[in-house]
Design a protein around this motif. Sequence first.
Motif: not given
Length: 314
Positions: A177-181, A227-233, A238-240, A276-278
């Motif tokens: 769910l909400w991952d990658g592709t 959902t992409g803001v918290g991804s590590r890569a 995504y935040f921008a 992003f802040v957390l």
Amino acid sequence: MQDVLNDLENSEILSREQAALLRRIYGRELFSVHWELRLLLYGGILIMTTGLGLLVAKHFATIGHLTLLAVISTGCAACFAYCLRHGGGFSPGSLATPDAAYDYVLLLGCLLLGTLQGYLELRYQFLAQFWNWWLLASALIYLLCAHYFDNRLVLSLALSTLGAWLGVKSSQLGTGLWDGTLRENAVFFGALVVAAGATQTKLGWKRHFLPVHLHLGVNVLLAALVTGVGSRAAGSAYFAALLLTSSGSAFYATRQRSFAFLLYAVLYGYVGITIFVLDHAHRSSEGIILYFLVSAATLLTALVALHRRFRSAE
């Protein structure tokens, strides 16, 4: 207001009947239930088609395949025949609705068509593991119906079905769910829906469809970016992109005096900033509680103030 109506009636600008009607409206003796009736019709059609789908799935063996096919096909054909007979034909502009039932009969016909497609695949498995192509076929048919019959309800159904097909295709690739592709496809789909609406408007083609495109596209796009803001890569990217898209939604809201798009920008932006802040700040229970208390109070105050400003500008 009563004095103004008396002056207009005495000046013979308004007839006695017109003035009496306006007095009843001003006195709240008459009020419109237009949207309430439309909501009831819409909900009734959804409940009916949902019930029909459950009936087909659970009791198709006892009722009989040919009977079900005949009933669903007849109902679907009757709905489209009604719309073809009463509709004004295709036009790139807006068409007047011939009667109150027209939009909902068309919606019912499209939903019955989807039920028929699902039943055929359930019973005969024409496409087997590629059944999701039925979703794509349904979306394209709904798009054709929406543009030919000039119906925004069916346009919403078409775009939602197209998004569902894209999501099913992504899930078959083994993504979560909400991952990658799936996230990338959601970003692509949201941007595509917004771009399609903007292009149609610029070309003068169904300009009144633009709000449907924007409401759906902006929500899908912002949700995918959040959902992409918290991804590590690519969390920062995504935040921008989220801040840029939220700013665009807010700019459109101020240009068009649409509070809904400002609400989308603020709420999705707040969630993204919070994530992003957390993720990047030093975490402590006291700091997190303080952050949520201050930010939530500020957000609520800002939304109330902005809503009043929009209301006063109308």
